[in-house]
Design an enzyme around this catalytic site. Structure first.
Site: not given
Ligand SMILES: *Cc1c(COP(=O)(O)O)cnc(C)c1O
Length: 413
Positions: A67, A166, A198, A254, A300, A347, A349
């Protein structure tokens, strides 16, 4: 926050200034995006990890969880490598992920898709031979109806919520789910392929909830069998349970994280101690290096200030690429022959390293994380530095970072 426009002005100014000489001749072909940054994925490691897992689970089959784009490693290449390593099953969260695997030609392995919402696209999943999970009687009925329309028999895995609270049917609702499954099975629309659950705390060795969940699971299976359900597989174990609790293996395990070579129990065992090899490394080339004086604020907010005259290196990866902003002033990076710590704010990028007086030029490689065998940090080190888990570090490496496969795979097989 400013935008990329300001970033590029800053970079351009730097290039014209202190760093004009520094593009290294050995930089690979111009235009190859992997020259700026890449996530290198070792498919041989994934194969070997699945083989190592198989060696620990006896007769239980292995469902490799792929996944979330194969935990960031690439859905299809990771799935192929896992199958090559002996996984007979693949596990995904969504039907779209399952269909992508089938479309890529992974027709042989069984695929289980386990997360759905009302009105899900069941029919294409059933037509593609994808096993689906049912958490409740209404959901099972929806699947049975889709199977009737598709003229197919849905292979369903009934989920008991044994204590994670869950997904799945709680013990109170379990008899109704079993009932619905038995009627649908009698009508020929459904076949109960599995019963599963699970675990909540398998990564905490000795946690008492594991025994409690195991007992609830066994009781749920026993109840189903008493009333005539004959599941092909019973399954419960994630990576941590696969590696530490053989009594949770049943017919199928799993593992997800362990397939990618990371330890689900890092306080107890390293990947090497578990016989696993981390498959992903994230690398970049310095976009720019330049000298700055002592006392300069960096990035920054100026949350890092140089203590001496030094060389700064600009790394072209940022939080849009999955480098957590929480790694500001904390994230470890291998650069210039040793580990360093990100200087200042990460930042969108890019981020900056303080490289001291090391001889370095633009184009030199830095490694954010890898297997850890050559001194570079690991995904676990990043998780520790930023207060998260290694699952999140690898999974969040962004789509902008090209994956580069080594160790056989899409082209080499
Ligand atoms: C993600 C997931 C797994 C794999 O968990 P790991 O801890 O990565 O091994 C197994 N089963 C289910 C239901 C999952 O959602």
């Amino acid at each position: 926050m400013d935008t990329g426009r300001t970033h590029s002005r800053r970079v351009a100014a730097g290039r014209k200034g202190a760093d004009s000489t520094a593009a290294r001749a050995a930089v690979p072909e111009h235009g190859d995006p992997s020259t700026r940054a890449e996530a290198r994925v070792d498919l041989a490691a994934i194969r070997a990890n699945v083989e190592a897992i198989r060696g620990r689970v006896g007769d239980a089959a292995v469902l490799a969880v792929v996944k979330a784009d194969g935990y960031g490693h690439g859905l299809v290449p990771a799935a192929r490598a896992a199958v090559d390593g002996g996984a007979g099953w693949l596990g995904v969260a969504t039907i779209e992920e399952a269909l992508a695997l089938r479309a890529a030609g992974l027709t042989a392995p069984r695929i289980l898709s386990w997360l759905a919402a009302p009105g899900e696209r069941w029919q294409p999943a059933l037509a593609a031979g994808v096993d689906v999970a049912a958490y409740s009687a209404w959901q099972l009925n929806e699947i049975a109806e889709a199977a009737e329309h598709a003229g197919a028999t849905a292979r369903v895995h009934l989920k008991i919520d044994s204590g994670l609270n869950r997904g799945g049917a709680g013990p109170k609702d379990w008899p109704a789910l079993i009932d619905a499954a038995l009627s649908a099975q009698a009508e020929g629309t459904v076949r109960v392929a599995g019963i599963w659950s699970h675990l909540a705390c398998a990564d905490e060795l000795g946690h008492p909830s594991v025994d409690r969940q195991l007992a609830v699971f066994r009781e749920a299976v026993a109840f189903a069998e008493r009333v005539g359900v004959r599941p092909e597989v019973r399954h419960l174990a994630n990576s941590a349970a696969t590696l530490t609790r053989p009594d949770t293996h049943f017919d199928l395990v799993r593992p997800g994280l362990a397939v990618y070579g990371l330890s689900p129990v890092p306080e107890v065992s390293s990947p090497g101690e578990l016989g696993l090899v981390p498959a992903m490394s994230v690398r970049a080339r310095l976009a720019l290096v330049k000298r700055v004086p002592a006392g300069e604020g960096v990035s920054y907010g100026h949350r890092y200030v140089t203590s001496t005259e030094t060389t700064l290196g600009l790394v072209p990866l940022g939080y849009a690429d999955g480098v957590p902003r929480a790694a500001s002033n904390l994230g470890p990076v291998w650069a210039g022959g040793r580990r360093r710590t990100i200087a200042g704010t990460v930042c969108m990028d890019q981020f900056v390293l303080d490289l001291g007086d090391v001889a370095t030029v633009a184009g030199d490689e830095v490694v954010l994380f890898g297997a850890g065998t050559s001194g570079e940090p690991t995904a676990q080190d990043w998780a520790d530095a930023t207060g998260t888990i290694s699952w999140e570090i690898v999974t969040r490496i962004g789509a902008r970072v090209p994956r580069h496969y080594v160790g056989g795979g899409p082209d080499g097989r």
